[in-house]
Write a protein that holds these residues in place. Structure first.
Motif, PDB file in Angstrom:
ATOM      1  N   LEU A  27     -12.926  10.045   3.169  1.00 50.25           N
ATOM      2  CA  LEU A  27     -11.666   9.775   2.485  1.00 50.25           C
ATOM      3  C   LEU A  27     -10.471  10.248   3.314  1.00 50.25           C
ATOM      4  O   LEU A  27      -9.440   9.576   3.364  1.00 50.25           O
ATOM      5  N   SER A  28     -10.629  11.370   3.977  1.00 50.56           N
ATOM      6  CA  SER A  28      -9.524  11.898   4.778  1.00 50.56           C
ATOM      7  C   SER A  28      -9.204  11.002   5.974  1.00 50.56           C
ATOM      8  O   SER A  28      -8.094  11.049   6.506  1.00 50.56           O
ATOM      9  N   ALA A  29     -10.163  10.179   6.372  1.00 52.08           N
ATOM     10  CA  ALA A  29      -9.946   9.280   7.506  1.00 52.08           C
ATOM     11  C   ALA A  29      -9.371   7.926   7.077  1.00 52.08           C
ATOM     12  O   ALA A  29      -8.992   7.119   7.923  1.00 52.08           O
ATOM     13  N   VAL A  30      -9.297   7.691   5.772  1.00 50.85           N
ATOM     14  CA  VAL A  30      -8.808   6.411   5.260  1.00 50.85           C
ATOM     15  C   VAL A  30      -7.314   6.521   4.971  1.00 50.85           C
ATOM     16  O   VAL A  30      -6.864   7.452   4.306  1.00 50.85           O
ATOM     17  N   MET A  32      -4.420   5.702   2.883  1.00 47.70           N
ATOM     18  CA  MET A  32      -4.285   5.268   1.494  1.00 47.70           C
ATOM     19  C   MET A  32      -3.375   4.049   1.366  1.00 47.70           C
ATOM     20  O   MET A  32      -3.637   3.160   0.556  1.00 47.70           O
ATOM     21  N   MET A  33      -2.339   3.987   2.151  1.00 48.18           N
ATOM     22  CA  MET A  33      -1.387   2.877   2.049  1.00 48.18           C
ATOM     23  C   MET A  33      -1.986   1.569   2.572  1.00 48.18           C
ATOM     24  O   MET A  33      -1.761   0.511   2.002  1.00 48.18           O
ATOM     25  N   GLU A  34      -2.751   1.649   3.632  1.00 49.07           N
ATOM     26  CA  GLU A  34      -3.296   0.438   4.243  1.00 49.07           C
ATOM     27  C   GLU A  34      -4.614  -0.009   3.613  1.00 49.07           C
ATOM     28  O   GLU A  34      -4.938  -1.193   3.629  1.00 49.07           O
ATOM     29  N   GLU A  35      -5.378   0.939   3.089  1.00 47.59           N
ATOM     30  CA  GLU A  35      -6.690   0.613   2.519  1.00 47.59           C
ATOM     31  C   GLU A  35      -6.813   1.197   1.113  1.00 47.59           C
ATOM     32  O   GLU A  35      -7.742   1.943   0.807  1.00 47.59           O
ATOM     33  N   PHE A  36      -5.880   0.812   0.259  1.00 51.94           N
ATOM     34  CA  PHE A  36      -5.808   1.392  -1.079  1.00 51.94           C
ATOM     35  C   PHE A  36      -7.098   1.178  -1.876  1.00 51.94           C
ATOM     36  O   PHE A  36      -7.600   2.103  -2.519  1.00 51.94           O
ATOM     37  N   ALA A  37      -7.650  -0.029  -1.834  1.00 45.04           N
ATOM     38  CA  ALA A  37      -8.862  -0.323  -2.611  1.00 45.04           C
ATOM     39  C   ALA A  37     -10.031   0.554  -2.159  1.00 45.04           C
ATOM     40  O   ALA A  37     -10.745   1.134  -2.987  1.00 45.04           O
ATOM     41  N   ARG A  38     -10.221   0.650  -0.862  1.00 45.64           N
ATOM     42  CA  ARG A  38     -11.307   1.483  -0.331  1.00 45.64           C
ATOM     43  C   ARG A  38     -11.083   2.950  -0.699  1.00 45.64           C
ATOM     44  O   ARG A  38     -12.021   3.666  -1.076  1.00 45.64           O
ATOM     45  N   TYR A  39      -9.850   3.391  -0.582  1.00 44.76           N
ATOM     46  CA  TYR A  39      -9.492   4.772  -0.889  1.00 44.76           C
ATOM     47  C   TYR A  39      -9.809   5.102  -2.351  1.00 44.76           C
ATOM     48  O   TYR A  39     -10.436   6.112  -2.649  1.00 44.76           O
ATOM     49  N   THR A  40      -9.398   4.227  -3.256  1.00 40.73           N
ATOM     50  CA  THR A  40      -9.631   4.500  -4.679  1.00 40.73           C
ATOM     51  C   THR A  40     -11.112   4.414  -5.040  1.00 40.73           C
ATOM     52  O   THR A  40     -11.584   5.163  -5.894  1.00 40.73           O
TER      53      THR A  40
END
Length: 75
Positions: A27-30, A32-40
């Motif tokens: 999660l820390s490598a994702v 959040m703004m660019e990969e919101f769906a993956r992050y959530t």
């Protein structure tokens, strides 16, 4: 018999803790703004396993207290 159950519980707890740690690292490598769906999705998975771990630990504590004969202590 109880040793086998205890060992299995410890292995399951250890697996859950490791899984949470791995997912938090991912999660820390994702971004959040660019990969919101993956992050959530990752956040939800982390929360789900964390809840399972909390339930598992509470059940283990309750069982330990019950088997040790501590009267008056309830969860």
């Amino acid at each position: 018999m109880s040793f086998v159950v205890l060992q299995k519980d410890e292995e399951q707890e250890s697996w859950m803790r490791a899984e949470i740690q791995d997912m938090k690292q991912e999660l820390s490598a994702v971004n959040m703004m660019e990969e919101f769906a993956r992050y959530t999705r990752l956040e939800r998975k982390i929360n789900k396993i964390t809840d399972k771990l909390k339930t598992h630990v509470k059940a283990w504590i309750a069982q330990s207290l019950h088997s040790s004969g501590c009267p008056g202590i309830t969860m």
